[in-house]
Scaffold this motif. Structure first.
Motif, PDB file in Angstrom:
ATOM      1  N   LEU A 399       0.840  -1.213   0.000  1.00  0.00           N
ATOM      2  CA  LEU A 399       0.000   0.000   0.000  1.00  0.00           C
ATOM      3  C   LEU A 399       0.865   1.249   0.000  1.00  0.00           C
ATOM      4  CD1 LEU A 399      -3.020  -0.906   2.322  1.00  0.00           C
ATOM      5  CD2 LEU A 399      -2.896  -0.935  -0.163  1.00  0.00           C
ATOM      6  N   GLU A 427      -8.391  -7.752   2.994  1.00  0.00           N
ATOM      7  CA  GLU A 427      -9.584  -7.438   2.205  1.00  0.00           C
ATOM      8  C   GLU A 427     -10.229  -6.133   2.684  1.00  0.00           C
ATOM      9  OE1 GLU A 427     -12.607 -10.412   2.366  1.00  0.00           O
ATOM     10  OE2 GLU A 427     -13.964  -9.292   1.050  1.00  0.00           O
ATOM     11  N   CYS A 429      -8.947  -3.694   4.402  1.00  0.00           N
ATOM     12  CA  CYS A 429      -8.102  -2.516   4.154  1.00  0.00           C
ATOM     13  C   CYS A 429      -8.267  -2.068   2.699  1.00  0.00           C
ATOM     14  CB  CYS A 429      -6.633  -2.808   4.452  1.00  0.00           C
ATOM     15  SG  CYS A 429      -6.269  -2.847   6.209  1.00  0.00           S
ATOM     16  N   ALA A 430      -8.365  -3.030   1.790  1.00  0.00           N
ATOM     17  CA  ALA A 430      -8.555  -2.688   0.372  1.00  0.00           C
ATOM     18  C   ALA A 430      -9.885  -1.965   0.176  1.00  0.00           C
ATOM     19  CB  ALA A 430      -8.503  -3.950  -0.488  1.00  0.00           C
ATOM     20  N   ILE A 431     -10.923  -2.442   0.876  1.00  0.00           N
ATOM     21  CA  ILE A 431     -12.243  -1.794   0.768  1.00  0.00           C
ATOM     22  C   ILE A 431     -12.192  -0.385   1.351  1.00  0.00           C
ATOM     23  CG2 ILE A 431     -14.645  -1.873   1.554  1.00  0.00           C
ATOM     24  CD1 ILE A 431     -14.356  -4.962   1.628  1.00  0.00           C
ATOM     25  N   PHE A 433      -9.629   1.549   1.851  1.00  0.00           N
ATOM     26  CA  PHE A 433      -8.760   2.392   1.030  1.00  0.00           C
ATOM     27  C   PHE A 433      -9.528   2.880  -0.210  1.00  0.00           C
ATOM     28  CE2 PHE A 433      -5.046   2.156  -2.173  1.00  0.00           C
ATOM     29  CZ  PHE A 433      -4.814   3.516  -2.087  1.00  0.00           C
ATOM     30  N   GLY A 434     -10.208   1.971  -0.876  1.00  0.00           N
ATOM     31  CA  GLY A 434     -10.990   2.348  -2.058  1.00  0.00           C
ATOM     32  C   GLY A 434     -12.096   3.327  -1.716  1.00  0.00           C
ATOM     33  N   SER A 473     -13.643  -5.533 -12.161  1.00  0.00           N
ATOM     34  CA  SER A 473     -12.244  -5.885 -12.026  1.00  0.00           C
ATOM     35  C   SER A 473     -11.920  -7.167 -12.755  1.00  0.00           C
ATOM     36  CB  SER A 473     -11.866  -5.959 -10.540  1.00  0.00           C
ATOM     37  OG  SER A 473     -11.722  -7.269 -10.132  1.00  0.00           O
ATOM     38  N   VAL A 495      -7.700  -8.271  -3.481  1.00  0.00           N
ATOM     39  CA  VAL A 495      -7.504  -6.865  -3.102  1.00  0.00           C
ATOM     40  C   VAL A 495      -7.934  -5.945  -4.247  1.00  0.00           C
ATOM     41  CG1 VAL A 495      -5.686  -5.131  -2.795  1.00  0.00           C
ATOM     42  CG2 VAL A 495      -5.706  -7.186  -1.371  1.00  0.00           C
ATOM     43  N   SER A 498     -11.775  -5.918  -4.429  1.00  0.00           N
ATOM     44  CA  SER A 498     -12.394  -5.142  -3.340  1.00  0.00           C
ATOM     45  C   SER A 498     -12.160  -3.649  -3.549  1.00  0.00           C
ATOM     46  CB  SER A 498     -11.804  -5.554  -1.991  1.00  0.00           C
ATOM     47  OG  SER A 498     -12.038  -6.918  -1.759  1.00  0.00           O
ATOM     48  N   PHE A 499     -10.933  -3.338  -3.970  1.00  0.00           N
ATOM     49  CA  PHE A 499     -10.556  -1.942  -4.183  1.00  0.00           C
ATOM     50  C   PHE A 499     -11.391  -1.337  -5.317  1.00  0.00           C
ATOM     51  CE2 PHE A 499      -7.688   1.022  -6.472  1.00  0.00           C
ATOM     52  CZ  PHE A 499      -7.547   1.982  -5.486  1.00  0.00           C
ATOM     53  N   LEU A 503     -13.953   1.717  -4.817  1.00  0.00           N
ATOM     54  CA  LEU A 503     -13.605   2.966  -5.510  1.00  0.00           C
ATOM     55  C   LEU A 503     -14.593   3.266  -6.650  1.00  0.00           C
ATOM     56  CD1 LEU A 503     -11.612   5.307  -6.055  1.00  0.00           C
ATOM     57  CD2 LEU A 503     -10.212   3.709  -7.359  1.00  0.00           C
TER      58      LEU A 503
END
Ligand SMILES: *Cc1c(COP(=O)(O)O)cnc(C)c1O
Length: 549
Positions: A399, A427, A429-431, A433-434, A473, A495, A498-499, A503
């Motif tokens: 990241l 998972e 964290c990816a969500i 973050f997005g 994706s 990731v 999810s991102f 996003l």
């Protein structure tokens, strides 16, 4: 020999026993039939979390321990109150007999000291701050000595409204010069200053109390959580003036939430932003022709002296800006709180010294589930700070690559069920973050929108990205190893999915090569580079013929 607090306290308080309430929360499976509570759980989701059908702990042990560690003292040395206001009231009611006793204050200062003293029927003696709002410590001590039956002397540092700071050693010297009076030091704003707290000194002295609050630095004014810190004897005595269950369960839950370890970094970041904005505003306002003086002390506010306060009031009113006009504190005195960058820009614009505002593209969010608790802050127009703590070191590194190559600031802290495995943390964290990135992009107007590819030694990664508003994706590539450190390689595709979902972006990834570490790192670096291009501000509106992303 009884202690100072006992000698000074009102006889009624000394005679009073403690409330007969069991001090600790009981285990969850206890059948509680002892307090006439309603056994049915509350209906609303927020209330449910805090179980408002039960009485709260009078002094919630977990919150007390968190506050004690925050302020560097033992839990015994602290009583949790309904904001620092309540602590002021508690102290005055515990120590000042109506009609007989007095408090000393140093105006211009916080108005609550005099208010609560008058309410209690105590006398209020004033020793004004000197030129430039500096405290004359010797004069203050002399005024205290000259006041018969003085119980409490209040000093506010940083002071509201002047922002002035009294040094820690001066405060201790004043306390030591007045062994028969309790010095109350109000540190409501200390987090915004470079001043040193005297909380630890208070614990060691019989006559020094420090007030702290979560209202200002932790943004919890509505929850009403503060604390008084002092010697154990003094705190125990003063706390008798509180009602049996002073704190609401909802407020306790809000405070525990705010003080959760994974949120600390975001609070620190917000405080740093406010301090930076205070400096920017002070510098800009000093150039405003309508102001004689701009003081930027240690609070989350400035103290201004306006040449024509009526005119300033009008300009602010026309722009819908509220400020606190304090003309009793100084001629033309105005206390102006530091807001968000956009709010501060509105103040500058109202004074005719604004730049054309560039909307800020930042977001902070908290995402809590039963599996993970995550806090993220993103600023797309600042390259620093970057600090990432997902609990999975390799993923932190990935990241960090995204943010570094994306050219934006990213703070991300996660605590989660790593004892199960790394899946949920990665998972979620990816969500998060997005989601934060999506929020920071706002309506996505003026951005580049599209993609990137990149080699890393023998590996190559290609990211095609479209900040389209539509999640999609695609991941082409595979990994030979199951793990890189604690990081499962199968999570990479996950990731990116999810991102992309969070996003609302189309993300196509294609990766090839031999070394799994290189391949994975190339994917994340390429994502950073792709984002750098896509989030770049360009002229024009929303980059879509639809006019909407
Ligand atoms: C805001 C303020 C307080 C009160 O804070 P609460 O914890 O919200 O009651 C106390 N002292 C000073 C100087 C303040 O400005």
């Amino acid at each position: 020999m009884t202690c100072l607090a006992e000698r000074l306290a009102r006889p009624e308080i000394v005679a009073l026993g403690d409330f007969d309430i069991p001090p600790r929360a009981v285990p969850g499976d206890t059948i509680k039939l002892d307090a006439n509570e309603n056994p049915f759980e509350p209906l609303g989701p927020a209330a449910l979390a805090a179980s408002v059908n039960r009485y709260p702990e009078p002094q919630p042990a977990r919150l007390k321990a968190m506050l004690a560690s925050l302020y560097g003292v033992d839990p015994d040395a602290l009583v949790v109150t309904r904001g620092a206001d309540d602590a002021i009231d508690m102290l005055i009611r515990a120590f000042c007999r109506p009609g007989d006793d007095a408090i000393l204050i140093a105006p211009p200062t916080f108005t609550a000291y005099a208010h609560f003293a008058r309410l209690q029927g105590a006398r209020v003696v004033e020793h004004y701050l000197g030129p430039d709002f500096a405290l004359d410590a010797q004069g203050f001590v002399a005024a205290a000595r000259a006041t018969p039956s003085l119980k409490l002397a209040f000093l506010c540092s940083p002071d509201n409204p002047t922002g002035g700071i009294v040094a820690a050693d001066t405060l201790c010297a004043i306390a030591d010069a007045l062994p028969e009076t309790i010095l109350v030091v109000d540190e409501a704003y200390i987090e915004f200053s470079c001043a040193e707290s005297v909380a630890r000194e208070a614990v060691r002295r019989p006559n020094l109390v420090v007030l702290r609050t979560l209202s200002k630095a932790f943004g919890l004014a509505g929850a009403r959580i503060g604390a008084a810190i002092g010697s154990r004897a003094l705190i125990a005595l003063a706390a008798r003036a509180l009602p049996p269950y002073p704190l609401s369960s909802l407020s306790i839950a809000a405070a525990l939430d705010a003080l959760a370890p994974e949120r600390r970094r975001l609070h620190a970041d917000r405080i740093a932003r406010i301090i930076a904005e205070r400096a920017r505003m002070a510098e800009r306002l000093r150039r405003a022709s309508g102001l004689d003086r701009v003081r930027d002390g240690g609070g989350n506010f400035l103290f201004l002296e306006a040449k024509d306060p009526a005119k300033l009031r009008e300009s602010f009113a026309a722009a819908g800006i509220l400020a606190r006009f304090r003309e009793t504190a100084a001629p033309g005195g105005v206390r102006l709180t530091i807001g968000t960058r956009a709010e501060n820009d509105a103040v500058l614009a109202a004074l005719g010294i604004g730049d054309s505002p560039v909307g800020s593209r930042r977001a902070d969010i908290a995402r809590d589930t039963n599996e993970t608790r995550i806090a993220v802050a993103i600023d797309l127009d600042a390259a620093a700070p970057r600090r990432i703590d997902t609990g999975v070191p390799f993923f932190d590194h990935m990241l960090d690559q995204v943010a570094a190559h994306g050219g934006f600031s990213l703070l991300l802290t996660c605590t989660g069920d790593l004892h199960v495995d790394a899946h949920h943390c990665i998972e979620d964290c990816a969500i998060a973050f997005g989601s934060a990135l999506s929020k920071a992009l706002g309506d996505r107007s003026g951005i580049g929108r599209y993609g990137f590819s990149l080699p890393m030694d023998e590996a190559r990664a290609e990211i095609l990205l479209d900040l389209s508003g539509r999640p999609y994706s695609l991941f082409e590539g595979s990994f030979a190893a199951t793990h890189i450190g604690a990081y499962p390689t199968m999570m990479t595709a996950h990731v990116f999915r999810s991102f992309a979902d969070a996003l609302r972006a189309t993300v196509h990834v294609r990766v090839a090569g031999e070394d799994d570490h290189h391949k994975t790192e190339a994917c994340f670096k390429a994502l950073g580079r792709a984002l750098r291009q896509a989030i770049r501000r360009e002229a024009g509106g929303v980059p879509s013929t639809k006019g909407l992303l």
